[in-house]
Design an enzyme around this catalytic site. Structure first.
Site, PDB file in Angstrom:
ATOM      1  N   ASP A 139      -9.589   1.346  13.459  1.00 27.58           N
ATOM      2  CA  ASP A 139      -9.578   2.505  12.088  1.00 27.58           C
ATOM      3  C   ASP A 139     -11.399   2.290  11.981  1.00 27.58           C
ATOM      4  O   ASP A 139     -11.951   1.095  12.896  1.00 27.58           O
ATOM      5  CB  ASP A 139      -9.466   0.942  11.191  1.00 27.58           C
ATOM      6  CG  ASP A 139      -7.904   0.591  11.374  1.00 27.58           C
ATOM      7  OD1 ASP A 139      -7.245   2.174  11.125  1.00 27.58           O
ATOM      8  OD2 ASP A 139      -6.816  -0.204  10.997  1.00 27.58           O
TER       9      ASP A 139
ATOM     10  N   ARG B 202       0.791  -0.939   0.293  1.00 28.86           N
ATOM     11  CA  ARG B 202      -0.254   0.218   0.006  1.00 28.86           C
ATOM     12  C   ARG B 202       1.016   0.595  -0.001  1.00 28.86           C
ATOM     13  O   ARG B 202       0.385   2.447  -0.466  1.00 28.86           O
ATOM     14  CB  ARG B 202      -0.773  -0.412   1.196  1.00 28.86           C
ATOM     15  CG  ARG B 202      -1.971  -0.364   1.175  1.00 28.86           C
ATOM     16  CD  ARG B 202      -2.937  -0.394   2.690  1.00 28.86           C
ATOM     17  NE  ARG B 202      -3.297   0.699   2.723  1.00 28.86           N
ATOM     18  CZ  ARG B 202      -3.492   0.958   4.367  1.00 28.86           C
ATOM     19  NH1 ARG B 202      -2.897   0.411   4.811  1.00 28.86           N
ATOM     20  NH2 ARG B 202      -3.469   2.671   4.455  1.00 28.86           N
TER      21      ARG B 202
ATOM     22  N   ASP C 154      -4.933   5.859  10.146  1.00 30.04           N
ATOM     23  CA  ASP C 154      -4.815   5.272   8.864  1.00 30.04           C
ATOM     24  C   ASP C 154      -6.346   5.078   8.350  1.00 30.04           C
ATOM     25  O   ASP C 154      -7.169   4.853   8.898  1.00 30.04           O
ATOM     26  CB  ASP C 154      -4.403   3.498   8.963  1.00 30.04           C
ATOM     27  CG  ASP C 154      -3.789   2.935   8.012  1.00 30.04           C
ATOM     28  OD1 ASP C 154      -4.102   3.895   7.158  1.00 30.04           O
ATOM     29  OD2 ASP C 154      -3.405   1.907   7.821  1.00 30.04           O
TER      30      ASP C 154
ATOM     31  N   CYS D 180      -3.283 -16.216  15.892  1.00 34.38           N
ATOM     32  CA  CYS D 180      -2.614 -15.400  17.144  1.00 34.38           C
ATOM     33  C   CYS D 180      -2.711 -16.411  18.364  1.00 34.38           C
ATOM     34  O   CYS D 180      -3.527 -16.922  18.321  1.00 34.38           O
ATOM     35  CB  CYS D 180      -3.665 -14.179  17.471  1.00 34.38           C
ATOM     36  SG  CYS D 180      -3.419 -12.568  15.909  1.00 34.38           S
TER      37      CYS D 180
HETATM   38  C1  LIG Z   1       1.255   1.479   8.627  1.00 34.64           C
HETATM   39  C2  LIG Z   1       1.541  -0.275   7.399  1.00 34.64           C
HETATM   40  C3  LIG Z   1       2.701   0.049   7.146  1.00 34.64           C
HETATM   41  C4  LIG Z   1       3.450   0.529   7.745  1.00 34.64           C
HETATM   42  O1  LIG Z   1       3.641   2.002   7.754  1.00 34.64           O
HETATM   43  P1  LIG Z   1       5.013   3.128   8.819  1.00 34.64           P
HETATM   44  O2  LIG Z   1       3.520   4.701   9.312  1.00 34.64           O
HETATM   45  O3  LIG Z   1       5.851   2.861   7.992  1.00 34.64           O
HETATM   46  O4  LIG Z   1       5.242   2.684  10.429  1.00 34.64           O
HETATM   47  C5  LIG Z   1       3.140  -0.213   5.784  1.00 34.64           C
HETATM   48  N1  LIG Z   1       1.978  -1.491   4.817  1.00 34.64           N
HETATM   49  C6  LIG Z   1       0.913  -1.488   5.548  1.00 34.64           C
HETATM   50  C7  LIG Z   1      -0.298  -2.134   4.783  1.00 34.64           C
HETATM   51  C8  LIG Z   1       0.645  -0.797   6.500  1.00 34.64           C
HETATM   52  O5  LIG Z   1      -1.286  -0.589   7.721  1.00 34.64           O
HETATM   53  S1  SF4 Z   2      -4.857  -6.980  16.491  1.00 34.77           S
HETATM   54 FE1  SF4 Z   2      -5.325  -8.574  15.448  1.00 34.77          FE
HETATM   55  S2  SF4 Z   2      -3.716  -9.379  14.745  1.00 34.77           S
HETATM   56 FE2  SF4 Z   2      -3.177  -8.663  16.405  1.00 34.77          FE
HETATM   57  S3  SF4 Z   2      -2.530 -10.133  17.721  1.00 34.77           S
HETATM   58 FE3  SF4 Z   2      -5.025  -8.882  18.085  1.00 34.77          FE
HETATM   59  S4  SF4 Z   2      -6.488 -10.155  17.370  1.00 34.77           S
HETATM   60 FE4  SF4 Z   2      -3.697 -10.495  16.589  1.00 34.77          FE
END
Ligand SMILES: *Cc1c(COP(=O)(O)O)cnc(C)c1O
Ligand code: SF4
Length: 342
Positions: free
Chosen positions: A267, A83, A304, A96
């Protein structure tokens, strides 16, 4: 370990909304590891650890999207999400040791997609070879450390072979949920692959009580290999949406050699609305934290953006205006100061 309603009821008295989940379960399974179970105070219905782990019928709300970050449309290979230009994320497994009710990747987590296959590892490795612009790879999921030693060894071998210059972020909550996972044989594997570009450890501590002797010791094993540790917390209603709690969390993290990196706004993921904190409150907390914490203890409050908008930092705006004499700033003590235009 708690997996069933009966096991949960043996430990605590369910509230109505918690009880109702079992008749209308969401896709994310119930799973609480022993280490986390021990942290829950069964006598406190509002326990902050319980809130992160015990499911609630409000998770069934279908208003929001399952993929607000547009991860599916940014899938480069079977398990690789690309992304952001310079970094990518590899979904190493859907498993997990405990499932967080706030999980933002619940379209994938705990779905029985299982560990990454050897073919998927090959696909990701060749994509990374072709895309030299990627400098950092997040090894995430699910949780990387639910993989077997053997799988992890194979994954790291393939990635290091493909791109020794690639920074690998080890993203995990297992240091909290399963500190016993970090055995000497696992740490030997990490040590053996600790060449070329660095490993970085990315933890998820959300509440000061999660910094136990065991979890600190697990993080310490990485630090003694020269692997720096950073923490990403999620701002959660009823868990850590409180300045005192976050102040203690951030100071304890830094004291244990873990740099507070992000404090994420929740989110807009389906089933997590009841855990979200309004941005207005988040900004108030951020401003107060900034007054109380050292620069190094201060995480970046970050959102995000929906529809794959990307990450944006949320902060109180100290630059309040501009006139012919210069920029006007609000100072932390509430006064104003001027800085010339040129
Ligand atoms: C958050 C994220 C990152 C890393 O972002 P940083 O701002 O560099 O920590 C990379 N790839 C994805 C898909 C993410 O959601
Ligand atoms: S946020 Fe989601 S992926 Fe991360 S430890 Fe918790 S359950 Fe697992």
């Amino acid at each position: 370990m708690i997996k069933t309603k009966r096991e949960l009821e043996d430990r605590l008295t369910l509230k109505a909304d918690e009880e109702a989940w079992f008749d209308h379960p969401s896709s994310l399974p119930l799973l609480i590891s022993d280490a986390l179970e021990r942290l829950i105070d069964p006598a406190d219905p509002h326990d902050p650890i319980r809130r992160q782990l015990v499911p609630d019928v409000r998770e069934c709300d279908r208003t929001d999207s399952l993929d607000p970050l547009g991860e599916v449309s940014h899938q480069a290979t079977g398990r690789l999400i690309h992304r952001y230009g310079r970094r990518a994320a590899l979904l190493t497994t859907d498993r997990c040791f405990a499932y967080c009710r706030h999980c933002f990747r619940r379209r994938f987590t705990g779905t029985d997609s299982g560990p990454i296959s050897d073919i998927q590892i090959e696909e990701a490795a060749s994509y990374l070879k072709e895309h030299g612009e990627i400098t950092e790879l997040l090894l995430t999921g699910g949780d990387l450390f639910t993989l077997s030693d053997q799988k992890l060894d194979h994954l790291l071998t393939c990635l290091k072979e493909a791109r020794e210059d690639l920074i690998l972020r080890l993203c995990t909550r297992s240091v909290v949920s399963m500190p016993s996972r970090f055995t000497s044989s696992l740490m030997e594997i990490i040590k053996r692959h600790n060449h070329g570009a660095p490993f970085l450890l990315l933890t998820q501590f959300n509440h000061p009580r999660e910094l136990t002797e065991e979890s600190i010791e697990a993080v310490g094993k990485f630090i003694s290999l020269g692997i720096p540790a950073f923490n990403q917390s999620v701002l959660l209603a009823g868990v850590n949406d409180d300045v005192d709690v976050l102040e203690e969390l951030c100071n304890s993290l830094l004291m244990n050699r873990i740099k507070p990196y992000y404090l994420f706004q929740c989110d807009l993921v389906q089933g997590t609305a009841h855990l979200r904190v309004p941005i207005e409150k988040g900004l108030e907390i951020e401003a107060e934290l900034r007054k109380r914490l050292s620069g190094l203890a201060m995480p970046q409050y970050t959102i995000d953006l929906p529809e794959a908008g990307g990450k944006v930092i949320l902060t109180h705006d100290y630059l309040v205006g501009k006139d012919s004499e210069g920029y006007i700033f609000e100072s932390p003590d509430g006064g104003t100061r001027r800085y010339p235009l040129k």
